[in-house]
Design a protein around this motif. Structure first.
Motif, mmCIF file in Angstrom:
data_model
loop_
_atom_site.group_PDB
_atom_site.id
_atom_site.type_symbol
_atom_site.label_atom_id
_atom_site.label_comp_id
_atom_site.label_asym_id
_atom_site.label_seq_id
_atom_site.Cartn_x
_atom_site.Cartn_y
_atom_site.Cartn_z
ATOM 1 N N PRO A 1 0.831 -1.213 0.000
ATOM 2 C CA PRO A 1 0.000 0.000 0.000
ATOM 3 C C PRO A 1 0.861 1.257 0.000
ATOM 4 C CG PRO A 1 0.139 -0.869 2.213
ATOM 5 C CD PRO A 1 0.854 -1.862 1.333
ATOM 6 N N THR B 1 -0.261 2.759 5.509
ATOM 7 C CA THR B 1 -1.007 1.894 6.421
ATOM 8 C C THR B 1 -1.267 2.654 7.709
ATOM 9 O OG1 THR B 1 -0.040 -0.139 5.524
ATOM 10 C CG2 THR B 1 -0.997 -0.273 7.726
ATOM 11 N N ASP C 1 -4.952 -0.596 5.006
ATOM 12 C CA ASP C 1 -4.013 -0.214 3.957
ATOM 13 C C ASP C 1 -4.711 0.726 2.986
ATOM 14 O OD1 ASP C 1 -1.998 -1.822 4.960
ATOM 15 O OD2 ASP C 1 -2.424 -3.506 3.613
ATOM 16 N N TYR D 1 -4.552 2.824 -0.706
ATOM 17 C CA TYR D 1 -3.982 2.890 -2.050
ATOM 18 C C TYR D 1 -4.478 4.169 -2.717
ATOM 19 C CZ TYR D 1 -2.797 -2.020 -1.340
ATOM 20 O OH TYR D 1 -2.282 -3.194 -0.841
ATOM 21 N N THR E 1 -4.777 -7.703 -2.119
ATOM 22 C CA THR E 1 -4.088 -6.465 -2.503
ATOM 23 C C THR E 1 -3.955 -6.286 -4.015
ATOM 24 O OG1 THR E 1 -1.877 -7.470 -2.244
ATOM 25 C CG2 THR E 1 -2.830 -6.345 -0.318
ATOM 26 N N ALA F 1 0.038 -8.217 10.171
ATOM 27 C CA ALA F 1 0.512 -7.984 8.814
ATOM 28 C C ALA F 1 1.559 -8.983 8.401
ATOM 29 C CB ALA F 1 1.078 -6.567 8.710
#
Length: 307
Positions: free
Chosen positions: A25, A28, A40, A42, A75, A103
Motif C-alpha cells: 500500500p 497503512t 491499507d 492505495y 491487494t 501484517a
C-alpha cells in the motif's frame, strides 16, 4: 459433488487469483492496538475515469473469516481498483485461528492449528464484528490524513465472500437490534455496497455447507447460532435503504448462487430492490482476479455507484 471438469476449472480460477504478488500500500494506518486492526490505503492512479477527488472504495477481504487468509491476498484487487482511478481502503480485522498474525502473519500462523485440529475456526465473536465496526467508524479521520485524494462523500463498500458478508453487515448497522453494541443511529454515508459472492444468508449457507460451516463457527457454534443470527446475518437486516448490488458467478462452488439469490429474494419481500448480477461460467475467485474479465465487471458495478 461437482464433476471433475467443474472442480478442475475452480482450481484453475483459484490458482490464477492467488498467482499475483501482493501489492504494497501507499500508507497503512491503525484503527486499534491489535496487530490486525489496520487499514491499507492505495492512492488513485490516473485513469480514464478518474476525476479528483476520487471515490473511495472500502474493501473487506474474504477467506471464511479464518486467519490463514489475511488482507494480502486481495491487494492485487485493491491495486487494480486504484489503477482504475479509485482511492482504496483495504481493511484488516481479527479472524479465527492463531492470535495476532497481523501484517506479518497469515498461513504460517495457522499451520499448527491445521496440523493439530484440521480446519481452524472461522472468525471470533464478537471481535470480528468489533473490528469491522471500529474500522468503519475510524475511517473518515484516517482517510483525511492518509488519503487526501479521496472523496469520502462518494464511498462504496465492497467485499468478497466472507468479506461480502461483512460489507452487507457493515451497511446494515443502523437496523441491528436495539441492544447491539455495533448499532448506529442512522445509515452509513455510503453511495452503495457491491458484495461479491457474499455469504449473505447464514441459514442457506449452512444447508449448503459453505466453507465447512464457517458461518456456524463465526457465531460460536450451534449453541449460539440462533440467538446471534439477528445480530450478524445480513438476510435478517433488511431493508437497509442503501443501494446494494450482488455480483455472483453461476459456477461458484465455494459460495453457490443460491446464497445470493436468497438474500435478493428476502430484500424484495422487505420492499427493497437489490441488484443481482450473475456471471456465466464464472466461479468464486475471478471476481477479485485482475487477470479475469469478471474483475472488470466488478469495477464497473462499483463505478456505477461511485461516479
Amino acid at each position: 459433488m461437482p464433476d471433475d471438469a467443474a472442480a478442475a476449472r475452480a482450481a484453475a480460477e483459484e490458482e490464477s487469483a492467488f498467482s499475483h504478488s501482493p501489492v504494497a500500500p501507499d500508507v497503512t494506518a491503525a484503527y486499534g492496538d491489535h496487530p490486525d486492526q489496520v487499514i491499507d490505503f492505495y492512492a488513485p492512479r490516473p485513469g480514464p475515469d478518474s476525476t479528483p477527488p476520487a471515490p473511495l472504495v472500502v474493501v473487506l477481504h474474504g477467506g471464511a473469516w479464518r486467519a490463514r487468509y489475511d488482507r494480502r491476498h486481495i491487494t492485487p484487487f485493491a491495486d487494480y481498483l486504484a489503477r482504475r482511478g479509485f482511492a482504496v481502503a483495504n481493511v484488516e480485522y481479527r479472524r479465527g485461528g492463531a492470535e495476532g498474525v497481523g501484517a506479518a502473519g497469515g498461513a504460517e500462523g495457522v499451520a499448527g492449528a491445521e496440523e493439530s485440529g484440521g480446519v481452524p475456526p472461522a472468525g471470533r465473536w464478537p471481535d470480528t464484528f468489533d473490528d469491522v465496526a471500529a474500522a468503519l467508524d475510524a475511517l473518515p479521520a484516517l482517510v483525511s490524513e492518509a488519503l487526501p485524494q479521496a472523496d469520502p462523500r462518494r464511498t462504496v463498500l465492497t467485499g468478497h465472500s466472507a468479506g461480502g458478508h461483512l460489507a452487507l453487515w457493515a451497511a446494515a448497522r443502523h437496523v441491528l437490534p436495539a441492544d447491539a453494541p455495533w448499532r448506529t443511529d442512522g445509515p452509513a454515508p455510503l453511495r452503495g455496497v457491491v458484495a461479491l459472492a457474499p455469504i449473505a444468508d447464514f441459514e442457506v449457507a449452512e444447508k449448503l455447507d459453505v466453507c465447512a460451516h464457517a458461518s456456524l463457527q463465526l457465531l460460536g457454534g450451534q449453541d449460539h447460532f440462533a440467538e446471534r443470527r439477528p445480530y450478524a446475518d445480513p438476510v435478517l437486516l433488511l431493508p437497509t435503504g442503501i443501494a446494494t448490488t450482488l455480483v455472483q458467478g453461476r459456477t461458484d462452488l465455494e459460495v453457490p448462487q443460491q446464497v445470493a439469490e436468497s438474500y435478493a429474494e428476502a430484500a424484495a419481500k422487505a420492499g427493497e430492490m437489490v441488484g443481482l448480477t450473475l456471471l456465466e461460467d464464472v466461479g468464486h475467485f475471478p471476481l477479485i482476479d485482475p487477470a479475469a474479465d469478471a474483475c472488470a465487471v466488478v469495477a464497473e458495478e462499483i463505478a456505477q455507484l461511485a461516479w
